[in-house]
Write a protein that holds these residues in place. Sequence first.
Motif, short mmCIF file in Angstrom:
data_model
loop_
_atom_site.label_atom_id
_atom_site.label_comp_id
_atom_site.label_asym_id
_atom_site.label_seq_id
_atom_site.Cartn_x
_atom_site.Cartn_y
_atom_site.Cartn_z
N ILE A 79 8.78 12.90 -20.40
CA ILE A 79 8.51 12.75 -18.97
C ILE A 79 7.01 12.62 -18.73
CG2 ILE A 79 8.61 13.91 -16.71
CD1 ILE A 79 11.30 15.12 -17.65
N LEU A 80 6.23 13.43 -19.43
CA LEU A 80 4.78 13.32 -19.32
C LEU A 80 4.30 11.95 -19.79
CD1 LEU A 80 3.52 16.81 -20.50
CD2 LEU A 80 3.14 15.78 -18.28
N ASP A 81 4.90 11.47 -20.88
CA ASP A 81 4.53 10.14 -21.39
C ASP A 81 4.87 9.06 -20.36
OD1 ASP A 81 3.59 11.21 -23.73
OD2 ASP A 81 5.36 10.69 -24.92
N PHE A 82 6.00 9.21 -19.68
CA PHE A 82 6.39 8.25 -18.64
C PHE A 82 5.32 8.21 -17.54
CE2 PHE A 82 8.65 7.20 -14.67
CZ PHE A 82 9.13 5.96 -15.03
N ALA A 83 4.87 9.39 -17.15
CA ALA A 83 3.82 9.45 -16.12
C ALA A 83 2.53 8.81 -16.64
CB ALA A 83 3.56 10.90 -15.72
N LYS A 84 2.23 9.00 -17.93
CA LYS A 84 1.04 8.38 -18.51
C LYS A 84 1.17 6.86 -18.56
CE LYS A 84 -0.34 12.23 -21.47
NZ LYS A 84 -0.45 12.68 -22.87
N VAL A 85 2.37 6.37 -18.86
CA VAL A 85 2.60 4.92 -18.89
C VAL A 85 2.29 4.33 -17.52
CG1 VAL A 85 4.39 3.14 -19.00
CG2 VAL A 85 4.26 4.87 -20.78
N GLU A 86 2.81 4.97 -16.48
CA GLU A 86 2.59 4.46 -15.14
C GLU A 86 1.13 4.52 -14.73
OE1 GLU A 86 5.33 6.35 -12.44
OE2 GLU A 86 6.77 4.76 -12.84
N ALA A 87 0.40 5.49 -15.28
CA ALA A 87 -1.03 5.61 -14.97
C ALA A 87 -1.88 4.75 -15.89
CB ALA A 87 -1.46 7.07 -15.07
N GLY A 88 -1.22 4.08 -16.88
CA GLY A 88 -1.96 3.25 -17.81
C GLY A 88 -2.78 4.05 -18.81
N LYS A 89 -2.35 5.28 -19.11
CA LYS A 89 -3.13 6.16 -19.98
C LYS A 89 -2.39 6.56 -21.25
CE LYS A 89 -5.65 8.10 -16.10
NZ LYS A 89 -5.93 9.29 -15.30
N SER A 135 0.83 -1.20 0.00
CA SER A 135 0.00 0.00 0.00
C SER A 135 0.87 1.26 0.00
CB SER A 135 -0.93 -0.01 1.21
OG SER A 135 -1.68 1.15 1.27
N ARG A 136 1.92 1.26 0.81
CA ARG A 136 2.83 2.41 0.85
C ARG A 136 3.56 2.58 -0.49
NH1 ARG A 136 4.50 0.31 5.94
NH2 ARG A 136 6.49 -0.20 4.97
N ALA A 137 3.98 1.47 -1.09
CA ALA A 137 4.69 1.54 -2.38
C ALA A 137 3.77 2.08 -3.47
CB ALA A 137 5.21 0.16 -2.76
N GLU A 138 2.52 1.64 -3.49
CA GLU A 138 1.58 2.14 -4.49
C GLU A 138 1.30 3.62 -4.30
OE1 GLU A 138 -1.72 -0.55 -4.01
OE2 GLU A 138 -0.85 -2.03 -5.36
N ALA A 139 1.18 4.06 -3.05
CA ALA A 139 0.96 5.48 -2.77
C ALA A 139 2.17 6.31 -3.20
CB ALA A 139 0.66 5.69 -1.29
N ALA A 140 3.36 5.80 -2.94
CA ALA A 140 4.58 6.51 -3.34
C ALA A 140 4.68 6.59 -4.86
CB ALA A 140 5.81 5.82 -2.76
N ASN A 141 4.34 5.53 -5.54
CA ASN A 141 4.38 5.51 -7.00
C ASN A 141 3.39 6.51 -7.58
OD1 ASN A 141 5.43 4.45 -9.43
ND2 ASN A 141 3.57 3.26 -9.69
N GLU A 142 2.20 6.57 -7.01
CA GLU A 142 1.19 7.53 -7.47
C GLU A 142 1.65 8.96 -7.22
OE1 GLU A 142 -3.38 8.73 -6.42
OE2 GLU A 142 -2.86 6.59 -6.36
N ALA A 143 2.26 9.21 -6.07
CA ALA A 143 2.78 10.54 -5.76
C ALA A 143 3.88 10.93 -6.75
CB ALA A 143 3.30 10.60 -4.33
N LYS A 144 4.74 9.97 -7.09
CA LYS A 144 5.82 10.23 -8.05
C LYS A 144 5.23 10.59 -9.41
CE LYS A 144 7.74 6.95 -10.08
NZ LYS A 144 8.33 5.76 -10.57
N SER A 145 4.22 9.86 -9.86
CA SER A 145 3.60 10.14 -11.15
C SER A 145 2.95 11.52 -11.17
CB SER A 145 2.55 9.07 -11.49
OG SER A 145 3.16 7.83 -11.67
N ARG A 146 2.27 11.89 -10.08
CA ARG A 146 1.67 13.22 -10.00
C ARG A 146 2.76 14.30 -10.03
NH1 ARG A 146 -1.50 11.02 -5.86
NH2 ARG A 146 -0.27 12.18 -4.36
#
Length: 157
Positions: free
Chosen positions: A89-99, A25-36
């Motif tokens: 960099i934006l594309d990288f964030a989109k990849v992580e978000a599955g978008k 749960s902490r890892a997923e939250a950290a990953n989401e924060a990094k993407s944002r």
Amino acid sequence: MLIQRVGRDITARIAGEDALVEARSRAEAANEAKSRFLATVSHEFRTPLNGILGMADLLADTGPDAEQTTYIEALRTSGEALLALVDDILDFAKVEAGKLELVEEPFDLVQLVETVAELVAPRAQAKGIELAAHHPGQRFLSRPLLIGDAVSVEAYG
């Protein structure tokens, strides 16, 4: 009548499973924060970068001489290369978000190589390195960042 009971203490196993759930749960939250963070920072870079590119366009409209035009084109090329990195960099964030949606587009490889060579040539020349782009029948597998890194290496010998 004989009654027999067998039991095991599974407290440690349950505690371990709970710890794994919490860590995930902490890892997923950290990953989401990094993407944002990546998305926010990328957008913040785009605004001044678009301002710089806009000013280069305005400067080009002032009737510069040939040398100044070369400098303006170098400014545009560098700004566009930086803008492409920000987009990556934006594309990288989109990849992580599955978008991320991939798009296949044609491009002129010779023009790309020549543009990269022009972009990096001043740094190479300042270090006494001759940089030339030769393209008949050759395959090019490099990016501006890699070529720029190569020019940054000090010459020994």
